[in-house]
Structure formats: structure tokens, C-alpha cells
Design a protein around this motif. Structure first.
Motif, mmCIF file in Angstrom:
data_model
loop_
_atom_site.group_PDB
_atom_site.id
_atom_site.type_symbol
_atom_site.label_atom_id
_atom_site.label_comp_id
_atom_site.label_asym_id
_atom_site.label_seq_id
_atom_site.Cartn_x
_atom_site.Cartn_y
_atom_site.Cartn_z
ATOM 1 N N PRO A 152 0.833 -1.213 0.000
ATOM 2 C CA PRO A 152 0.000 0.000 0.000
ATOM 3 C C PRO A 152 0.865 1.261 0.000
ATOM 4 C CG PRO A 152 0.026 -0.997 2.177
ATOM 5 C CD PRO A 152 0.780 -1.946 1.272
ATOM 6 N N GLU B 108 0.153 3.300 5.147
ATOM 7 C CA GLU B 108 -0.608 2.502 6.110
ATOM 8 C C GLU B 108 -1.776 3.326 6.649
ATOM 9 O OE1 GLU B 108 -0.157 -0.623 6.831
ATOM 10 O OE2 GLU B 108 1.712 -0.890 5.712
ATOM 11 N N TRP C 72 -6.787 -3.687 3.341
ATOM 12 C CA TRP C 72 -6.018 -4.443 2.361
ATOM 13 C C TRP C 72 -6.754 -5.748 2.081
ATOM 14 C CZ3 TRP C 72 -2.591 -2.945 -0.885
ATOM 15 C CH2 TRP C 72 -1.643 -3.809 -1.423
ATOM 16 N N LEU D 207 -8.321 -0.523 -5.945
ATOM 17 C CA LEU D 207 -6.896 -0.298 -5.715
ATOM 18 C C LEU D 207 -6.182 -0.403 -7.061
ATOM 19 C CD1 LEU D 207 -6.318 -2.304 -2.412
ATOM 20 C CD2 LEU D 207 -6.957 0.103 -2.720
ATOM 21 N N THR E 296 -2.241 2.364 -4.841
ATOM 22 C CA THR E 296 -2.995 3.427 -4.198
ATOM 23 C C THR E 296 -4.486 3.213 -4.478
ATOM 24 O OG1 THR E 296 -3.126 5.827 -3.847
ATOM 25 C CG2 THR E 296 -2.948 5.070 -6.120
#
Ligand SMILES: [Zn+2]
Length: 137
Positions: free
Chosen positions: A5, A8, A13, A116, A130
Motif C-alpha cells: 500500500p 498505512e 487491504w 486499488l 494506491t
């Protein structure tokens, strides 16, 4: 190549990622990203809140050139591809400033969902991921 990622604590996720925001226990306002104190009433009683994955496009424009770096850490020069940026309103409770998967074919009020997307490759060869919103359907 690993996927990592971009930061954080910004999104969960998983295959069905959600943005991580916060909600003020005193006045109910929702923020993104997480804030330690409420921007409206000043309370520090903020609880983490997972935001809805879908929302409506509230405003948008096209980023035609690389943003200033830092904080921008993505492709520059010939590697840069214009992308959409805008605000997506989630459940009428919070507007999120976000990258969009499209630079065209967008209209105000259209349904959007969180995805994502690859952002860049870091020095260790990892694919940095991202978040973005894409039109639904
Ligand atoms: Zn508050």
C-alpha cells in the motif's frame, strides 16, 4: 513482485477494500483521512470508521501534468499519463478527494466504486498500490 500500500492506515487491504476514516463520537461528523480531533467541534473522541465502497461523483477535473513533487511520487516525464481527480461523496456523510480511473467519460452524480490501482514501482521492485474510484457498470 510484491504489492504494497502507498501508506498505512488509508485503506483496508483486501479484495473489497474500504477507505479508513474517522467519526466524531460527539457530533457525528465523518472525516477522511483519519483525524485525531474533530474539525467541527474539536472533540478528540474520534473512532475509526470504514467508509462505504460506493458513492457518487461530486466534482472532478483532469490532472494533465505531474503534480508538484513532493508529495507527488508517481511517474513523471514521458511516463506520466493524465488522470482524473475529484471528490466522491460517500453515503452523504463525507466527501473524499481521490484519484479517478478515468480522465474522460465522467459526469457529476455518477455512481463510483473504490478500487486499488498500481501507482509506481519502488526502489525494492515492489508494486506500490494506491486507491482510486471508477465508474460503476
Ligand atoms: Zn465533532
Amino acid at each position: 513482485m510484491a504489492r504494497v500500500p502507498v501508506a498505512e492506515g488509508v485503506f483496508t487491504w483486501s479484495d473489497d477494500p474500504q477507505l479508513i476514516g474517522s467519526r466524531c463520537s460527539a457530533c457525528g461528523i465523518v472525516t477522511f483521512p483519519v483525524q485525531d480531533s474533530c474539525p467541527r467541534c474539536g472533540s478528540t473522541d474520534m473512532a475509526e470508521r470504514l467508509l462505504p465502497r460506493r458513492g457518487r461523483l461530486w466534482a472532478w477535473t483532469t490532472q494533465e501534468f505531474p503534480p508538484p513533487s513532493p508529495p507527488y511520487a508517481g511517474p513523471t516525464g514521458d511516463a506520466f499519463v493524465p488522470f482524473g481527480v475529484g471528490y466522491v461523496e460517500l453515503a452523504g456523510e463525507v466527501k473524499v478527494e481521490t484519484r479517478l480511473t478515468e480522465a474522460n467519460a465522467l459526469r457529476i452524480g455518477m455512481d463510483m466504486e473504490l478500487v486499488l490501482v498500481p501507482f509506481r514501482t519502488d526502489d525494492g521492485g515492489n508494486e506500490v498500490v494506491t486507491f482510486a474510484f471508477r465508474p460503476v457498470g
